[in-house]
Design an enzyme around this catalytic site. Structure first.
Site, PDB file in Angstrom:
ATOM      1  CG  MET A  35      -1.993   1.078   1.162  1.00 18.31           C
ATOM      2  SD  MET A  35      -3.224   0.869   2.445  1.00 18.31           S
ATOM      3  CE  MET A  35      -4.283   2.252   2.098  1.00 18.31           C
TER       4      MET A  35
ATOM      5  CD  GLU B 157       1.998   0.893  -8.077  1.00 21.44           C
ATOM      6  OE1 GLU B 157       2.000   0.984  -9.310  1.00 21.44           O
ATOM      7  OE2 GLU B 157       1.020   1.204  -7.368  1.00 21.44           O
TER       8      GLU B 157
ATOM      9  CD  GLN C 136       2.347  -4.009  -5.521  1.00 23.16           C
ATOM     10  OE1 GLN C 136       2.112  -2.931  -4.992  1.00 23.16           O
ATOM     11  NE2 GLN C 136       1.506  -5.011  -5.503  1.00 23.16           N
TER      12      GLN C 136
ATOM     13  CB  CYS D 192      -2.603   0.896  -8.229  1.00 27.98           C
ATOM     14  SG  CYS D 192      -2.615   2.531  -7.453  1.00 27.98           S
TER      15      CYS D 192
ATOM     16  CG  ASN E 266      -5.802  -7.114  -1.463  1.00 27.11           C
ATOM     17  OD1 ASN E 266      -5.732  -6.202  -2.274  1.00 27.11           O
ATOM     18  ND2 ASN E 266      -5.578  -6.911  -0.181  1.00 27.11           N
ATOM     19  N   GLY E 267      -8.589  -7.341  -0.097  1.00 23.96           N
ATOM     20  CA  GLY E 267      -9.703  -6.405  -0.085  1.00 23.96           C
ATOM     21  C   GLY E 267     -10.654  -6.578   1.083  1.00 23.96           C
ATOM     22  N   GLY E 268     -10.275  -7.404   2.045  1.00 25.33           N
ATOM     23  CA  GLY E 268     -11.204  -7.698   3.139  1.00 25.33           C
ATOM     24  C   GLY E 268     -11.052  -6.847   4.379  1.00 25.33           C
TER      25      GLY E 268
ATOM     26  CB  ALA F 222      -3.499  -3.119   2.452  1.00 24.44           C
ATOM     27  NE  ARG F 223      -8.456  -0.501   3.078  1.00 26.10           N
ATOM     28  CZ  ARG F 223      -9.740  -0.821   3.325  1.00 26.10           C
ATOM     29  NH1 ARG F 223     -10.453  -0.045   4.122  1.00 26.10           N
ATOM     30  NH2 ARG F 223     -10.301  -1.878   2.789  1.00 26.10           N
TER      31      ARG F 223
END
Length: 490
Positions: free
Chosen positions: A19, A43, A87, A116, A214-216, A242-243
């Protein structure tokens, strides 16, 4: 074989996701402390990385990738060498390969971010912009898989239809990548939109390589047990966070979350130990505090303008002073060792403790110019400068060879040009020659030559203006461009 190893490494693993401004070394190390198996760096754009050179930082025990203006773009260390995935953002296969070759010996794998949605990435044809160009995706990934010895992965977002998404991931699978990470949202969707677990599950069932869900973070992952629940719901091989990991890296701890105060202090210690830029440290701490930013401690953090002030806000002022002193002492020891080794290797070099200060010289005269002029007058070969950069602090030293004798300053300089000027001064002083310094009793031949040229040019200007009927109003400002000797500034 290496790809298979990474496939096994990914299988069933928990991964700290990339992130922007999150995946710096202190955060990655803290995540590893609490149980993350694989960590991704933030990234990094291929063009920026291609400007970098690899520098071994002996003070911090890190490997740094540094731009020409001395800014560290990527920093890693031995502890994460087999766990960090680099990445990159790229829209060009050859550039991507050049970056991968630059860093492959210092990382566990290479990932291309194709998910992204931010403008800084998509406007360059990178990130989610690649999702509409499967041919380019295939070329980039195939080039990387064939060109480096480390495993290659990519991260995507889902497309408008399930059919298009499955066609894309099957095409990606054929490139030979080791795994594919899927952010379960479309490129126009944001964290407040629900993640499409059913689409991630359909992808996992459609391909034979590991799929990383990813994204949860927003709806699904709050504590460690949620990681496995999210993995099972998506049928993925592993989970990327990530978050949730940025808010509290101890989410990877099986025994449960640690108090935020403890986490922040541990993070700050890593940030100071590895010389993290204070702005990034401050950003990450603000993300951890979130709703507590209006507390007295949050306001102190918001006002902090240096790493020391951040440490003071968290009662780590003594730690900061001790760590800075420890690193400074280590740097000094390494500098002494390096100097002793150099002197032992080449005792024939004449050394003096000299630095070049341009304020002590006329604007148009430098020691290098004086030395070059003397060599020409004596019909000697022109001076040859050999300049090196010391990895420990990235300072420079130059050795100049004149008539088979070598000269250099015993002091190191912050730039190549300053180091060369210092070496020229050592040579001139050793030979008893004028160096063009202001106030020298013996006037430099070069200075005399410049004055003669200036007078002649002034006379030519007067004659030209007299013939044209004009009159000079003021003496022209002469620059080196009007002379035969090229400019040479420190």
């Amino acid at each position: 074989m290496i790809v298979n190893n990474l496939t096994l490494c990914y299988q069933g693993k928990v991964i700290l996701a990339p992130m922007v401004r999150v995946g710096t070394l202190p955060m990655r190390l803290l995540a590893l402390d609490y149980g993350a198996d694989i960590v991704y760096c933030e990234e990094l754009i291929d063009i920026k990385m291609l400007q970098c050179k690899r520098v071994v930082n002996e003070v911090l025990d890190t490997v740094d990738f540094v731009t020409p203006d001395e800014r560290v773009v990527f920093r890693t260390c031995e502890r994460e060498r087999n766990k960090v995935v680099f990445q990159m953002g790229s829209a060009d296969a050859e550039r991507a390969l050049a970056v991968a070759k630059l860093i492959e010996n210092d990382v566990a794998g290479v990932d291309v971010n194709m998910g992204c949605p931010k403008e800084y990435s998509t406007k360059g044809g990178m990130g989610a912009a690649l999702l509409s160009d499967p041919d380019k995706i295939e070329k980039i990934l195939s080039t990387l898989v064939k060109g480096i010895c480390k495993p290659v992965t990519c991260k995507i977002r889902i497309l408008p239809t399930l059919e298009d998404t499955l066609n894309l991931v099957k095409r990606i699978e054929r490139t030979g990548v080791a795994a594919i990470a899927v952010h379960g949202r479309k490129k126009e969707e944001r964290p407040q939109h629900p993640v499409h677990c059913d689409i991630i599950k359909a992808i996992a069932e459609a391909v034979s390589i590991p799929v990383i869900a990813n994204g949860g973070s927003h709806d699904h992952i709050k504590v460690y047990s949620d990681l496995e629940a999210f993995r099972q719901e998506t049928s993925a091989s592993s989970v990327m966070v990530a978050r949730a990991a940025m808010w509290n890296p101890s989410i990877f701890r099986k025994e449960g979350l640690q108090p935020l105060e403890k986490i922040m202090q541990e993070y700050i210690k890593y940030a100071v130990r590895y010389d993290n830029h204070y702005a990034n440290t401050k950003y990450c701490l603000c993300q951890m505090l979130r709703e507590q930013l209006e507390t007295p401690q949050g306001r102190k953090l918001h006002a902090a303008q240096s790493s020391q002030e951040i440490c003071d806000a968290f009662e780590l002022g003594t730690f900061y002073e001790e760590m800075v002193a420890e690193l400074a002492a280590k740097a000094a020891t390494l500098q002494i060792q390096a100097q002793e080794e150099e002197e032992a290797e080449d005792p024939d070099v004449i050394r003096m403790a000299i630095k070049f200060d341009k304020r002590q010289y006329p604007p148009q005269i430098t020691p290098k110019m004086c030395l070059l002029e003397w060599c020409r007058k004596e019909k000697l070969a022109q001076p040859v400068y050999e300049t090196i950069q010391r990895p420990v602090d990235r300072l420079f030293r130059s050795i100049v060879t004149v008539s088979e004798h070598k000269y250099c300053s015993a002091l190191w300089d912050k730039s190549k040009k300053l180091a060369e000027q210092a070496a020229a001064i050592v040579c001139l002083r050793s030979l008893g020659l004028p160096e063009g310094k202001l106030g020298d009793n013996t006037q430099s031949p070069l200075m005399h030559k410049r004055k003669v040229e200036e007078r002649e040019l002034w006379k030519d200007r007067e004659n030209e203006e007299a013939l044209s009927g004009g009159a000079p109003h003021k003496k022209p400002h002469l620059t080196l461009a009007t002379n035969n000797i090229a400019p040479d500034r420190p």
